[in-house]
Structures are given as structure tokens and as C-alpha cells.
Design a protein around this motif. Structure first.
Motif, PDB file in Angstrom:
ATOM      1  N   ILE A   1       0.846  -1.192   0.000  1.00 40.42           N
ATOM      2  CA  ILE A   1       0.000   0.000   0.000  1.00 40.42           C
ATOM      3  C   ILE A   1       0.880   1.240   0.000  1.00 40.42           C
ATOM      4  O   ILE A   1       1.748   1.394   0.852  1.00 40.42           O
ATOM      5  N   ALA A   2       0.638   2.111  -0.971  1.00 41.98           N
ATOM      6  CA  ALA A   2       1.369   3.373  -1.066  1.00 41.98           C
ATOM      7  C   ALA A   2       0.535   4.532  -0.534  1.00 41.98           C
ATOM      8  O   ALA A   2       1.078   5.504  -0.015  1.00 41.98           O
ATOM      9  N   GLU A   3      -0.788   4.429  -0.663  1.00 39.38           N
ATOM     10  CA  GLU A   3      -1.669   5.502  -0.217  1.00 39.38           C
ATOM     11  C   GLU A   3      -3.058   4.938   0.028  1.00 39.38           C
ATOM     12  O   GLU A   3      -3.513   4.057  -0.707  1.00 39.38           O
ATOM     13  N   ALA A   4      -3.722   5.438   1.053  1.00 37.31           N
ATOM     14  CA  ALA A   4      -5.084   4.994   1.355  1.00 37.31           C
ATOM     15  C   ALA A   4      -5.882   6.161   1.906  1.00 37.31           C
ATOM     16  O   ALA A   4      -5.385   6.939   2.721  1.00 37.31           O
ATOM     17  N   THR A   5      -7.109   6.280   1.427  1.00 35.19           N
ATOM     18  CA  THR A   5      -8.050   7.264   1.979  1.00 35.19           C
ATOM     19  C   THR A   5      -9.339   6.517   2.300  1.00 35.19           C
ATOM     20  O   THR A   5      -9.750   5.626   1.563  1.00 35.19           O
ATOM     21  N   THR A   6      -9.946   6.897   3.410  1.00 39.68           N
ATOM     22  CA  THR A   6     -11.166   6.225   3.857  1.00 39.68           C
ATOM     23  C   THR A   6     -12.185   7.266   4.280  1.00 39.68           C
ATOM     24  O   THR A   6     -11.847   8.242   4.940  1.00 39.68           O
ATOM     25  N   ARG A   7     -13.432   7.033   3.898  1.00 36.67           N
ATOM     26  CA  ARG A   7     -14.539   7.895   4.309  1.00 36.67           C
ATOM     27  C   ARG A   7     -15.586   7.027   5.004  1.00 36.67           C
ATOM     28  O   ARG A   7     -16.056   6.040   4.449  1.00 36.67           O
ATOM     29  N   TYR A   8     -15.928   7.439   6.218  1.00 37.09           N
ATOM     30  CA  TYR A   8     -16.911   6.708   7.027  1.00 37.09           C
ATOM     31  C   TYR A   8     -18.234   7.449   7.004  1.00 37.09           C
ATOM     32  O   TYR A   8     -18.292   8.629   7.307  1.00 37.09           O
ATOM     33  N   ARG A   9     -19.307   6.728   6.677  1.00 39.63           N
ATOM     34  CA  ARG A   9     -20.650   7.320   6.717  1.00 39.63           C
ATOM     35  C   ARG A   9     -21.343   6.981   8.032  1.00 39.63           C
ATOM     36  O   ARG A   9     -21.944   7.825   8.661  1.00 39.63           O
ATOM     37  N   ARG A  10     -21.275   5.704   8.379  1.00 39.85           N
ATOM     38  CA  ARG A  10     -21.775   5.243   9.671  1.00 39.85           C
ATOM     39  C   ARG A  10     -21.146   3.894   9.945  1.00 39.85           C
ATOM     40  O   ARG A  10     -20.760   3.184   9.017  1.00 39.85           O
ATOM     41  N   PRO A  11     -21.030   3.540  11.207  1.00 40.02           N
ATOM     42  CA  PRO A  11     -20.416   2.247  11.515  1.00 40.02           C
ATOM     43  C   PRO A  11     -21.378   1.093  11.245  1.00 40.02           C
ATOM     44  O   PRO A  11     -22.595   1.230  11.371  1.00 40.02           O
ATOM     45  N   ALA A  12     -20.811  -0.021  10.854  1.00 36.95           N
ATOM     46  CA  ALA A  12     -21.587  -1.252  10.800  1.00 36.95           C
ATOM     47  C   ALA A  12     -21.861  -1.662  12.235  1.00 36.95           C
ATOM     48  O   ALA A  12     -21.131  -1.290  13.153  1.00 36.95           O
ATOM     49  N   ARG A  13     -22.928  -2.422  12.425  1.00 34.97           N
ATOM     50  CA  ARG A  13     -23.316  -2.820  13.773  1.00 34.97           C
ATOM     51  C   ARG A  13     -23.208  -4.326  13.962  1.00 34.97           C
ATOM     52  O   ARG A  13     -23.292  -5.094  12.996  1.00 34.97           O
ATOM     53  N   LEU A  14     -23.051  -4.717  15.201  1.00 36.76           N
ATOM     54  CA  LEU A  14     -22.950  -6.118  15.575  1.00 36.76           C
ATOM     55  C   LEU A  14     -24.074  -6.920  14.933  1.00 36.76           C
ATOM     56  O   LEU A  14     -25.250  -6.565  15.037  1.00 36.76           O
ATOM     57  N   GLY A  15     -23.721  -7.997  14.242  1.00 34.19           N
ATOM     58  CA  GLY A  15     -24.707  -8.882  13.624  1.00 34.19           C
ATOM     59  C   GLY A  15     -25.214  -8.429  12.276  1.00 34.19           C
ATOM     60  O   GLY A  15     -25.906  -9.193  11.596  1.00 34.19           O
ATOM     61  N   GLU A  16     -24.883  -7.219  11.860  1.00 33.67           N
ATOM     62  CA  GLU A  16     -25.358  -6.694  10.579  1.00 33.67           C
ATOM     63  C   GLU A  16     -24.621  -7.402   9.435  1.00 33.67           C
ATOM     64  O   GLU A  16     -23.418  -7.619   9.499  1.00 33.67           O
ATOM     65  N   GLU A  17     -25.365  -7.759   8.387  1.00 38.36           N
ATOM     66  CA  GLU A  17     -24.735  -8.332   7.210  1.00 38.36           C
ATOM     67  C   GLU A  17     -24.155  -7.203   6.365  1.00 38.36           C
ATOM     68  O   GLU A  17     -24.862  -6.244   6.042  1.00 38.36           O
ATOM     69  N   VAL A  18     -22.884  -7.325   6.020  1.00 39.01           N
ATOM     70  CA  VAL A  18     -22.214  -6.317   5.208  1.00 39.01           C
ATOM     71  C   VAL A  18     -21.483  -6.991   4.054  1.00 39.01           C
ATOM     72  O   VAL A  18     -21.070  -8.148   4.149  1.00 39.01           O
ATOM     73  N   THR A  19     -21.349  -6.238   2.967  1.00 37.81           N
ATOM     74  CA  THR A  19     -20.601  -6.707   1.801  1.00 37.81           C
ATOM     75  C   THR A  19     -19.520  -5.696   1.485  1.00 37.81           C
ATOM     76  O   THR A  19     -19.787  -4.487   1.419  1.00 37.81           O
ATOM     77  N   ALA A  20     -18.300  -6.183   1.316  1.00 34.57           N
ATOM     78  CA  ALA A  20     -17.184  -5.356   0.864  1.00 34.57           C
ATOM     79  C   ALA A  20     -16.937  -5.675  -0.599  1.00 34.57           C
ATOM     80  O   ALA A  20     -16.847  -6.846  -0.982  1.00 34.57           O
ATOM     81  N   ARG A  21     -16.838  -4.623  -1.419  1.00 32.58           N
ATOM     82  CA  ARG A  21     -16.607  -4.781  -2.858  1.00 32.58           C
ATOM     83  C   ARG A  21     -15.320  -4.075  -3.257  1.00 32.58           C
ATOM     84  O   ARG A  21     -15.049  -2.974  -2.794  1.00 32.58           O
TER      85      ARG A  21
END
Length: 139
Positions: A60-80
Motif C-alpha cells: 500500500i502506497a496511499e489509502a483514503t477512507t470515508r466513514y458514513r456510519r459504523p456497521a453494527r454487531l450482527g449486521e450483514e455487510v458486503t465489501a466490494r
């Protein structure tokens, strides 16, 4: 034009990824993004092992991250993972973490550089071919 979302992982948020309020810790999406990127490499160019066998690693040479809201315990999430740019020795990937209903939680852009034993090296042939439809954006 970027390639389709070939790399993705879906899972439920486990307790070990959460704080006492049941919200995913801000450091955890990176793990999901890495898994999605590895899944993309599997489909696109035969996997990370193919790159390593060619004497190439991705750092990794550079990374930027933007958070809208946190995922919650037990919530189904997909990373693409979606390739967004390429250079002679690098690839930039856009990552999205979304809920099962498609609500955006976290986005990130990560630039990876190909390295070998002597430093930065050109994209290996398999990765270069997988990125054929991705615009040039980096050295």
C-alpha cells in the motif's frame, strides 16, 4: 471505465470487530477490503499466489477512507473491490462496504505498488491483462 465488482465478500459483523456499543471499530473495514481485493485477484488474474510466484508483492502506497456510519454487531455487510486506476507499476482500487440493503457505510481508495526484490517493478503480465479496461492514472 472500470471493471465490474469481481471481488466481494459478505459476512455478518462478529462481536470481536465491535466496541462495547456494538459498533464496528473504525480499523476493521480495512480487513474486509483486503479480503475483497484478494477475491478480485482470484477472479481477475489467478490470485495473490500467482503474483508472489512471479516475484511480485503488492504494498500500500496511499489509502483514503470515508466513514458514513459504523456497521453494527450482527449486521450483514458486503465489501466490494473495483479497480479504478492503473499505472506501469501500480493499481488503485475503490472499496465499498455496504449493508445487505445496499446502504453505504464506508468507502476507501487504496493505491498499491508492485514491488520485487529490487524495489518497484512493472505490473506482472497477469495483473496487467486483468486491468486492460482500467484507465491509466498513475506512474
Amino acid at each position: 471505465m472500470s471493471l465490474p465488482n469481481l471481488g466481494q465478500v459478505t459476512r455478518r459483523v462478529p462481536p470481536r470487530h465491535c466496541d462495547a456499543q456494538g459498533m464496528m471499530h473504525a480499523s476493521r473495514p480495512a480487513e474486509y477490503f483486503e479480503d475483497a481485493f484478494l477475491a478480485w485477484l482470484d477472479v481477475a488474474c489467478g490470485g495473490y499466489d500467482v503474483l508472489r510466484a512471479a516475484g511480485v508483492d503488492l504494498v500500500i502506497a496511499e489509502a483514503t477512507t470515508r466513514y458514513r456510519r459504523p456497521a453494527r454487531l450482527g449486521e450483514e455487510v458486503t465489501a466490494r473491490a473495483t479497480p479504478a486506476g492503473r499505472g506501469r507499476r501500480s493499481v488503485t482500487v475503490r472499496f465499498d462496504l455496504v449493508t445487505g440493503e445496499g446502504e453505504g457505510l464506508v468507502t476507501a481508495t487504496i493505491a498499491y505498488v508492485c514491488v520485487g526484490s529490487s524495489g518497484a517493478v512493472p505490473l506482472p503480465a497477469a495483473l496487467d491483462a486483468a486491468l486492460a479496461g482500467v484507465p491509466n492514472r498513475q506512474p
